[in-house]
Design an enzyme around this catalytic site. Structure first.
Site, PDB file in Angstrom:
ATOM      1  N   ARG A 193      -3.038 -54.590  81.524  1.00 51.93           N
ATOM      2  CA  ARG A 193      -3.750 -53.754  80.556  1.00 51.93           C
ATOM      3  C   ARG A 193      -4.464 -52.596  81.250  1.00 51.93           C
ATOM      4  O   ARG A 193      -4.441 -51.458  80.788  1.00 51.93           O
ATOM      5  CB  ARG A 193      -4.761 -54.631  79.817  1.00 51.93           C
ATOM      6  CG  ARG A 193      -5.544 -53.922  78.764  1.00 51.93           C
ATOM      7  CD  ARG A 193      -6.695 -54.820  78.344  1.00 51.93           C
ATOM      8  NE  ARG A 193      -7.341 -54.362  77.133  1.00 51.93           N
ATOM      9  CZ  ARG A 193      -8.514 -54.854  76.723  1.00 51.93           C
ATOM     10  NH1 ARG A 193      -9.117 -55.806  77.391  1.00 51.93           N
ATOM     11  NH2 ARG A 193      -9.060 -54.391  75.619  1.00 51.93           N
ATOM     12  N   ARG A 226      -4.807 -50.670  69.452  1.00 59.56           N
ATOM     13  CA  ARG A 226      -5.172 -51.430  70.647  1.00 59.56           C
ATOM     14  C   ARG A 226      -6.681 -51.459  70.775  1.00 59.56           C
ATOM     15  O   ARG A 226      -7.334 -50.446  70.518  1.00 59.56           O
ATOM     16  CB  ARG A 226      -4.633 -50.751  71.910  1.00 59.56           C
ATOM     17  CG  ARG A 226      -3.223 -51.057  72.129  1.00 59.56           C
ATOM     18  CD  ARG A 226      -2.653 -50.443  73.378  1.00 59.56           C
ATOM     19  NE  ARG A 226      -1.233 -50.671  73.311  1.00 59.56           N
ATOM     20  CZ  ARG A 226      -0.650 -51.803  73.691  1.00 59.56           C
ATOM     21  NH1 ARG A 226      -1.356 -52.764  74.221  1.00 59.56           N
ATOM     22  NH2 ARG A 226       0.643 -51.965  73.546  1.00 59.56           N
ATOM     23  N   ASN A 274     -13.916 -43.390  65.956  1.00 66.56           N
ATOM     24  CA  ASN A 274     -12.897 -44.173  65.248  1.00 66.56           C
ATOM     25  C   ASN A 274     -13.163 -44.125  63.754  1.00 66.56           C
ATOM     26  O   ASN A 274     -14.304 -43.934  63.323  1.00 66.56           O
ATOM     27  CB  ASN A 274     -12.930 -45.632  65.726  1.00 66.56           C
ATOM     28  CG  ASN A 274     -11.806 -46.469  65.134  1.00 66.56           C
ATOM     29  OD1 ASN A 274     -10.682 -45.990  64.982  1.00 66.56           O
ATOM     30  ND2 ASN A 274     -12.102 -47.708  64.777  1.00 66.56           N
ATOM     31  N   HIS A 328     -12.492 -46.540  60.329  1.00 65.28           N
ATOM     32  CA  HIS A 328     -12.136 -47.916  59.964  1.00 65.28           C
ATOM     33  C   HIS A 328     -12.206 -48.056  58.438  1.00 65.28           C
ATOM     34  O   HIS A 328     -13.166 -47.584  57.820  1.00 65.28           O
ATOM     35  CB  HIS A 328     -13.092 -48.899  60.638  1.00 65.28           C
ATOM     36  CG  HIS A 328     -12.723 -50.325  60.381  1.00 65.28           C
ATOM     37  ND1 HIS A 328     -11.692 -50.960  61.054  1.00 65.28           N
ATOM     38  CD2 HIS A 328     -13.202 -51.222  59.492  1.00 65.28           C
ATOM     39  CE1 HIS A 328     -11.574 -52.193  60.595  1.00 65.28           C
ATOM     40  NE2 HIS A 328     -12.479 -52.384  59.645  1.00 65.28           N
ATOM     41  N   ASP A 334     -17.597 -48.444  71.028  1.00 66.72           N
ATOM     42  CA  ASP A 334     -18.201 -49.114  72.181  1.00 66.72           C
ATOM     43  C   ASP A 334     -17.258 -50.226  72.640  1.00 66.72           C
ATOM     44  O   ASP A 334     -16.099 -50.276  72.217  1.00 66.72           O
ATOM     45  CB  ASP A 334     -19.620 -49.614  71.861  1.00 66.72           C
ATOM     46  CG  ASP A 334     -19.623 -50.755  70.858  1.00 66.72           C
ATOM     47  OD1 ASP A 334     -18.528 -51.254  70.498  1.00 66.72           O
ATOM     48  OD2 ASP A 334     -20.716 -51.157  70.436  1.00 66.72           O
ATOM     49  N   ASP A 357     -14.772 -52.523  66.620  1.00 66.42           N
ATOM     50  CA  ASP A 357     -15.379 -51.916  65.427  1.00 66.42           C
ATOM     51  C   ASP A 357     -16.885 -52.175  65.358  1.00 66.42           C
ATOM     52  O   ASP A 357     -17.450 -52.354  64.268  1.00 66.42           O
ATOM     53  CB  ASP A 357     -14.678 -52.423  64.145  1.00 66.42           C
ATOM     54  CG  ASP A 357     -13.188 -52.099  64.157  1.00 66.42           C
ATOM     55  OD1 ASP A 357     -12.816 -51.017  64.627  1.00 66.42           O
ATOM     56  OD2 ASP A 357     -12.392 -52.933  63.683  1.00 66.42           O
TER      57      ASP A 357
HETATM   58  C1  GRF Z   1      -6.318 -46.137  58.563  1.00 68.25           C
HETATM   59  O1  GRF Z   1      -6.593 -46.922  57.443  1.00 68.25           O
HETATM   60  C2  GRF Z   1      -7.426 -46.248  59.580  1.00 68.25           C
HETATM   61  O2  GRF Z   1      -8.686 -46.395  59.012  1.00 68.25           O
HETATM   62  C3  GRF Z   1      -7.060 -47.501  60.317  1.00 68.25           C
HETATM   63  O3  GRF Z   1      -5.655 -47.438  60.422  1.00 68.25           O
HETATM   64  C4  GRF Z   1      -5.138 -46.665  59.349  1.00 68.25           C
HETATM   65  C5  GRF Z   1      -4.327 -45.562  59.967  1.00 68.25           C
HETATM   66  O4  GRF Z   1      -3.640 -44.808  58.999  1.00 68.25           O
HETATM   67  N1  GRF Z   1      -7.748 -47.586  61.566  1.00 68.25           N
HETATM   68  P1  GRF Z   1      -2.954 -43.441  59.428  1.00 68.25           P
HETATM   69  O5  GRF Z   1      -1.999 -43.775  60.576  1.00 68.25           O
HETATM   70  O6  GRF Z   1      -4.014 -42.506  59.851  1.00 68.25           O
HETATM   71  O7  GRF Z   1      -2.202 -42.979  58.234  1.00 68.25           O
END
Ligand code: GRF
Length: 207
Positions: free
Chosen positions: A83, A109, A125, A127, A159, A163
């Site tokens: 990794r 990842r 990020n 989420h 971090d 998430d």
């Molecule tokens: C999104 O829902 C994002 O929040 C999550 O993975 C998905 C990615 O979708 N982490 P895309 O590849 O941006 O269409």
């Protein structure tokens, strides 16, 4: 618990010149990448995408990047590769592109503490839930399985956890009667696209 503030990404004076140079990391469809790139092109985010990097050669987001004429790199983990070695190669590609900020956009990842430490407070990020609820995979499914009436989207700094980083922005999305994973994901995704660009603009100090 120590108080943390997602807005502390913002320095009084930006320490990198605007427009910021973004590396977008993705593993799949790339719709969040598209919306970020659109917002950069429209001048809504003071940044430009200097690299789209995927750990999967078949990620649709790579084709979207190439269609826009953006540098697209594949850094797959080789069979048996450690990794840390794989992450070194990812970091090298990002550094070679001269990126100031790394945006994860469906990058599947979990990055090691060593990698995150290298780019501390420079990785953002998106989420598809209201963190800290429903971290990790299949956040929309988790929301449905718990019978949540509200879910949403979160933009946070990355971090060493999964998430868990400081939250920069959130927006709630209702879970409606009869929703399935696809319908909820689509409703959240529309919010993700708007929220990611607006929050990045704010974090960079240009919005
Ligand atoms: C999104 O829902 C994002 O929040 C999550 O993975 C998905 C990615 O979708 N982490 P895309 O590849 O941006 O269409």
């Amino acid at each position: 618990m120590t108080a943390v503030d997602g807005a502390s990404f913002v320095a009084p004076v930006p320490w990198f010149p605007l427009p910021a140079r973004l590396a977008v990391l993705l593993s799949g469809r790339g719709s969040n990448f598209q919306s970020l790139a659109d917002a950069c092109d429209a001048g809504e985010v003071p940044a430009r995408v200097v690299l789209v990097l995927s750990d999967r050669a078949d990620a649709a987001g790579l084709a979207k990047a190439r269609a826009r004429g953006l540098p697209a790199a594949v850094v797959e983990r080789a069979p048996g590769e450690k990794r840390a070695t794989h992450e070194d190669r990812i970091a090298a590609a990002i550094q070679a592109a001269g990126a100031d900020v790394r945006c994860l956009a469906g990058f599947m990842r979990v990055l090691s503490p060593a990698f995150v430490g290298r780019f501390e407070r420079r990785i953002v990020n998106i989420h598809p839930s209201l963190l800290p609820s429903f971290p990790g995979l299949e956040a929309q499914r988790q929301a449905l399985e718990h019978g949540a009436k509200v879910s949403g989207a979160t933009v946070h700094l990355v971090d060493a956890g999964t998430d868990t980083g400081p939250i920069a922005a959130q927006e709630a999305v209702p879970v409606l009667t009869g929703d399935d994973e696809a319908s909820l994901a689509a409703r959240i995704l529309a919010v993700e696209h708007r929220l990611y660009a607006a929050t990045l603009a704010r974090l960079l100090g240009g919005g």
